[in-house]
Motif scaffolding. Structure first.
Motif, PDB file in Angstrom:
ATOM      1  N   THR A   9       0.800  -1.227   0.000  1.00  0.00           N
ATOM      2  CA  THR A   9       0.000   0.000   0.000  1.00  0.00           C
ATOM      3  C   THR A   9       0.834   1.279   0.000  1.00  0.00           C
ATOM      4  O   THR A   9       0.357   2.314  -0.464  1.00  0.00           O
ATOM      5  CB  THR A   9      -0.965   0.032   1.205  1.00  0.00           C
ATOM      6  N   ILE A  13      -0.071   4.968  -1.553  1.00  0.00           N
ATOM      7  CA  ILE A  13      -0.262   6.141  -0.695  1.00  0.00           C
ATOM      8  C   ILE A  13       0.566   7.315  -1.217  1.00  0.00           C
ATOM      9  O   ILE A  13       0.075   8.440  -1.317  1.00  0.00           O
ATOM     10  CB  ILE A  13       0.104   5.825   0.775  1.00  0.00           C
ATOM     11  N   TYR A  26      -6.145   2.850   3.814  1.00  0.00           N
ATOM     12  CA  TYR A  26      -5.476   1.990   2.848  1.00  0.00           C
ATOM     13  C   TYR A  26      -5.253   0.638   3.520  1.00  0.00           C
ATOM     14  O   TYR A  26      -4.790   0.583   4.657  1.00  0.00           O
ATOM     15  CB  TYR A  26      -4.129   2.567   2.427  1.00  0.00           C
TER      16      TYR A  26
END
Length: 96
Positions: A9, A13, A26
């Motif tokens: 993730t 991000i 997330y």
């Protein structure tokens, strides 16, 4: 907020932050909504014996000559930044 392991993730991000489209949450999930756990096997080992520690010395070079007169070992003060972590556990929380 990044839930679980951020290996998958974190790049997303950063991309969203650059575009100004950050999401509230997330989570590392696959196409079926199942949590993905990364393996630690591909992580490289850190070659500590080849790192030039002088780059982390905070003592100004102008002070070396004076500090050598004081004694050995006084010419260095190193702060070596190290970060370690494996993310945070996915925890469901409820606001009161």
């Amino acid at each position: 907020m990044a839930l679980g392991e951020a290996d998958q993730t974190w790049p997303k991000i950063v991309e969203d932050a650059v575009r100004g489209t950050l999401k509230d949450v997330y989570a590392p999930v696959d196409a079926f909504g199942q949590e993905q756990k990364p393996t630690l096997q591909p992580y490289p080992t850190i070659p500590w014996n080849t790192i030039n520690l002088d780059q982390f010395n905070l003592v100004p070079k102008a002070a070396y000559r004076w500090l050598k007169k004081v004694g050995t070992g006084w010419g260095t003060f190193r702060v070596i930044p190290v970060e370690s972590g494996r993310g945070c556990p996915t925890v469901a929380s409820s606001a009161p």
